[in-house]
Design an enzyme around this catalytic site. Structure first.
Site: not given
Lengths: 334, 334
Positions: A53-56, A104, A109, A215
């Site tokens: 996911g984006s945001g990391h 991860k 994922d 998250h």
């Protein structure tokens, strides 16, 4: 929610487009489906593909380039990429030496990378990272979560792959680095996913979440806010207990890498203060720190908080950590 | 206020100690009075010393090293360093070629650096940065504020100094880079100074501060929250109007450096989205962007927000931007 965005539907593409334009010397962006890959595809080496996911950010696109990843597949914020992304990336850049996915350990994922791996005709293998020692099983995981230690795995395996090592050798090193690394995080505030428009969780003015996931998923316990040294003490104890459980043996002349990772909204001033505290406490416990990394390397959007990762270096891991790397987020020796 | 700190009185020393330990290959820390300097003092070059209140990391300590600063003098959060710090740093590392101070134009910094310069027996000069085009005169300034453009000044002058250039040449380049650079920032939230314990200013859920300073001081106006493209449009207009006022001429083949700087609590995802928007809008206005930098380079503690800086490159500035640098926060070619 106040964020620098236009339409919600465009956040991912606009952000990726900015990244690709700002780092046009390093990466190319494919939009159907979304993946980022090295500007010049590598040859005669195992191809390393990660994603999530984006945001990391700076994980994972920030680690594309010489000595690290070949491609990264970004999902929407905190949402797994879909199998077609990994499949398209792998088919675009695969070599005869095979494809290694670095994933991860989060259920979405894992499922989507597994589907891509099954559909892919090229020889491939997967390294699952699970460095987070806060909890076993969690909101989005079976087993342990993969967090900031993933950066160390990607750096070391990326270095080995450049030498022309085999798929099996790359996978083995990835598994070893993951095994040698333990992490734990703490949140001071929640993060806000753009599509949700409100904080992921509620946390009191005097509370912290010990062992939080990247998250905002719950960790070990909700605790009262404490001094930095006390928070670090808990984290160091968790990491060293994990090392004991993993039966990692520490020779007299052992060396370690200490990573203090910000979750996105914590000032560097505080991250360096945490580094000072963690280094002091680890040294008091006989741990020798010889490599360091401090900054925002595996974030949780706009969460205030940080994680501590400790990696036991052996000669092989140290060599691959030190080797030249040229990516948007890590660069040395190039 | 939730922050990773121990005692308020110890925040600065603990944070600096962490920085010095994490980057022990690059810097040494002196504690009485506080300054950070290169691990190995440079010889036969003009010595570059900067500094200012802490809380803007990675400015300035993050820019100590080959190709950039020789020393940085950190004050407490958002508080100017005192003259004895600059004097001690200069006396410790001065060479026959002289000392160049690089000072953001804020009244406290200007006064204290001036006092140090007067007391210093070694030949010295000062470059004042004033790239912020948001306002003339402000809460803590007479004239324009020096903000993220300072990083570009420090990089370019640092490069020139390594070549053995004279004090006058270094000062002239610093003044030119400053003149060629315009910046403007926008805040979505306030920051919180540890010693104050509460937000520096109050801002509504639907408000932004256009033209904010890097301590949260007021800018041009309080505006309603808008889409990123609309915010960027205002910023780009302000920068290009400033260039016009400065009479910067843009040849057909001109080149520029676009810096999107996070204030500390804004996710990279949003900074890259801002980069995408700014690059698009600048290109529509005929501006050629050939160098880019995106990240947290001049922060305001835990403020959510960002600034846009645009530097008009000529051959000399471009050469010194591109040259090798090895610091904690900027590294390439080494």
């Amino acid at each position: 929610m106040k964020k620098f965005i236009n339409q919600l539907d465009d956040v991912l593409v606009e952000s990726l487009s900015g990244f690709a334009k700002a780092h046009a010397d390093l990466v190319s962006l494919s939009l159907a489906p979304h993946f980022l890959s090295r500007k010049e595809a590598a040859r005669n080496k195992v191809v390393l593909i990660s994603g999530g996911g984006s945001g990391h950010e700076t994980l994972h696109a920030g680690y594309i380039g010489y000595g690290m990843l070949d491609a990264a597949c970004p999902g929407h914020a905190f949402t797994s990429p879909t199998p077609d992304q990994m499949l398209a990336a792998a088919e675009a850049i695969a070599t005869d030496k095979g494809v290694l996915f670095i994933v991860k350990n989060y259920a979405g994922d894992v499922m989507n990378f597994e589907m891509a791996a099954e559909m892919l005709s090229v020889e491939n293998a997967t390294v699952y990272t699970s460095d987070d020692c806060a909890v076993i099983n969690s909101t989005y995981t079976e087993g342990r979560r993969g967090v900031a230690g993933t950066v160390i795995v990607e750096k070391c395996v990326g270095s080995l792959a450049e030498t022309g090592a085999s798929l099996a050798q790359c996978q083995a090193l990835g598994d070893k680095v993951n095994q040698h690394t333990s992490s734990i995080g703490v949140a001071l505030t929640s993060c806000t996913v753009p599509a949700a428009g409100r904080p992921t969780f509620v946390i009191g003015e005097d509370e912290i979440e010990m062992g939080v996931g990247i998250h905002g998923e719950p960790g070990r316990r909700r605790a009262r806010m404490q001094e930095a040294d006390a928070i670090v003490k808990d984290c160091v104890a968790a990491i060293l207990a994990d090392w004991q459980q993993k039966k990692l043996s520490l020779p007299d002349k052992h060396e370690t890498l200490l990573l203090i990772n910000g979750f996105g909204a914590t000032p560097l001033m505080e991250l360096y203060l945490l580094y000072h505290s963690a280094a002091k406490q680890l040294q008091q416990q006989g741990i020798r720190i010889t490599r360091s990394l401090v900054g925002n390397y595996t974030t949780a959007l706009d969460m205030a908080g940080a994680s501590i990762s400790l990696c036991l270096l052996d000669d092989e891991i140290k060599q691959h950590w030190d080797s030249p790397v040229h990516t948007a987020a890590l660069r040395w020796g190039c």
